[in-house]
Design a protein around this motif. Sequence first.
Motif, mmCIF file in Angstrom:
data_model
loop_
_atom_site.group_PDB
_atom_site.id
_atom_site.type_symbol
_atom_site.label_atom_id
_atom_site.label_comp_id
_atom_site.label_asym_id
_atom_site.label_seq_id
_atom_site.Cartn_x
_atom_site.Cartn_y
_atom_site.Cartn_z
ATOM 1 N N HIS A 33 0.840 -1.196 0.000
ATOM 2 C CA HIS A 33 0.000 0.000 0.000
ATOM 3 C C HIS A 33 0.878 1.250 0.000
ATOM 4 O O HIS A 33 1.817 1.357 0.782
ATOM 5 C CB HIS A 33 -0.885 -0.030 1.251
ATOM 6 C CG HIS A 33 -1.909 1.060 1.322
ATOM 7 N ND1 HIS A 33 -2.435 1.661 0.205
ATOM 8 C CD2 HIS A 33 -2.510 1.666 2.386
ATOM 9 C CE1 HIS A 33 -3.325 2.584 0.586
ATOM 10 N NE2 HIS A 33 -3.372 2.607 1.898
ATOM 11 N N ASN A 34 0.573 2.178 -0.918
ATOM 12 C CA ASN A 34 1.327 3.435 -0.973
ATOM 13 C C ASN A 34 0.398 4.511 -1.525
ATOM 14 O O ASN A 34 0.172 4.595 -2.733
ATOM 15 C CB ASN A 34 2.563 3.269 -1.866
ATOM 16 C CG ASN A 34 3.480 4.471 -1.826
ATOM 17 O OD1 ASN A 34 3.058 5.600 -2.067
ATOM 18 N ND2 ASN A 34 4.761 4.240 -1.544
ATOM 19 N N THR A 35 -0.155 5.329 -0.628
ATOM 20 C CA THR A 35 -1.150 6.334 -1.015
ATOM 21 C C THR A 35 -0.642 7.308 -2.075
ATOM 22 O O THR A 35 -1.327 7.530 -3.084
ATOM 23 C CB THR A 35 -1.658 7.101 0.214
ATOM 24 O OG1 THR A 35 -2.356 6.199 1.073
ATOM 25 C CG2 THR A 35 -2.595 8.236 -0.183
ATOM 26 N N PRO A 36 0.527 7.938 -1.904
ATOM 27 C CA PRO A 36 0.957 8.886 -2.949
ATOM 28 C C PRO A 36 1.195 8.227 -4.306
ATOM 29 O O PRO A 36 0.833 8.801 -5.345
ATOM 30 C CB PRO A 36 2.234 9.512 -2.378
ATOM 31 C CG PRO A 36 2.634 8.669 -1.231
ATOM 32 C CD PRO A 36 1.410 7.994 -0.730
ATOM 33 N N VAL A 37 1.786 7.025 -4.347
ATOM 34 C CA VAL A 37 1.935 6.316 -5.632
ATOM 35 C C VAL A 37 0.558 6.085 -6.252
ATOM 36 O O VAL A 37 0.360 6.274 -7.462
ATOM 37 C CB VAL A 37 2.692 4.979 -5.446
ATOM 38 C CG1 VAL A 37 2.532 4.093 -6.677
ATOM 39 C CG2 VAL A 37 4.171 5.229 -5.181
#
Length: 237
Positions: free
Chosen positions: A138-142
């Motif tokens: 999980h990686n919100t900005p990506v």
Amino acid sequence: MRPRTVKQIPKHWHAILLEKVLFYKKLSKANQDVFKKRIALFLTEINIDGVNTTIDETDKLLIASSAIIPVFGFKEWSYNNLSGIIVYPDSFNEDLQFSDIDKNRKILGMVGTGRYEKQMILSKKAIRLAFNNKTDKHNTPVHEFVHLLDKMDGETDGVPEYFLGKEYIQPWLELMHTEMENINNDTSDIRKYGGTSQAEFFAVASEYFFERPKLFKQKHPELYKMLSLCFQQPKQS
């Protein structure tokens, strides 16, 4: 035209990126140098402003890394559909409010529309969490930068026509719909949000692809091939 040159790269960036950004750590020395230059270019092109929070150098490097990771396979890239990034201290609601007493404050990141067109809004907490946990897929900005890439053909619809040849669109749609059905039947390890729409599937699957590439390739070989083609990612060491 936006500037495409940068001043000398600060030497201490390497240590920060090595500690925080697993994607960077896995690159060859030559590609790490390219990655840093791409970060520097991004930071000359895009304004990053904090609202009720301080944005330090590490925050900027993490945001820029999130921007560069999905497009690192392309020799040159400018986010022409982005002019600025607004960073809130924590999650916010659909009206971009972030009061602690608001129970609807669940959004960690979004690509702006209307008067916020060409803006991205991110939670500082989500930025830090994205790079502190290196095993959660999980990686919100990506995720939000992938939405911007999806939007390059005019629609944020989960079909990356700008990056895939026409002959791959139908196979992509078939793979996507099959896996969305698996998600909604609780038979996929791709997180549930990916089953809510095509656009979210593309962004969620891409997070997994970049965060846990070996596991994604093992669990979803056909999707892995398609996203590798889409993002033209270099081989990592």
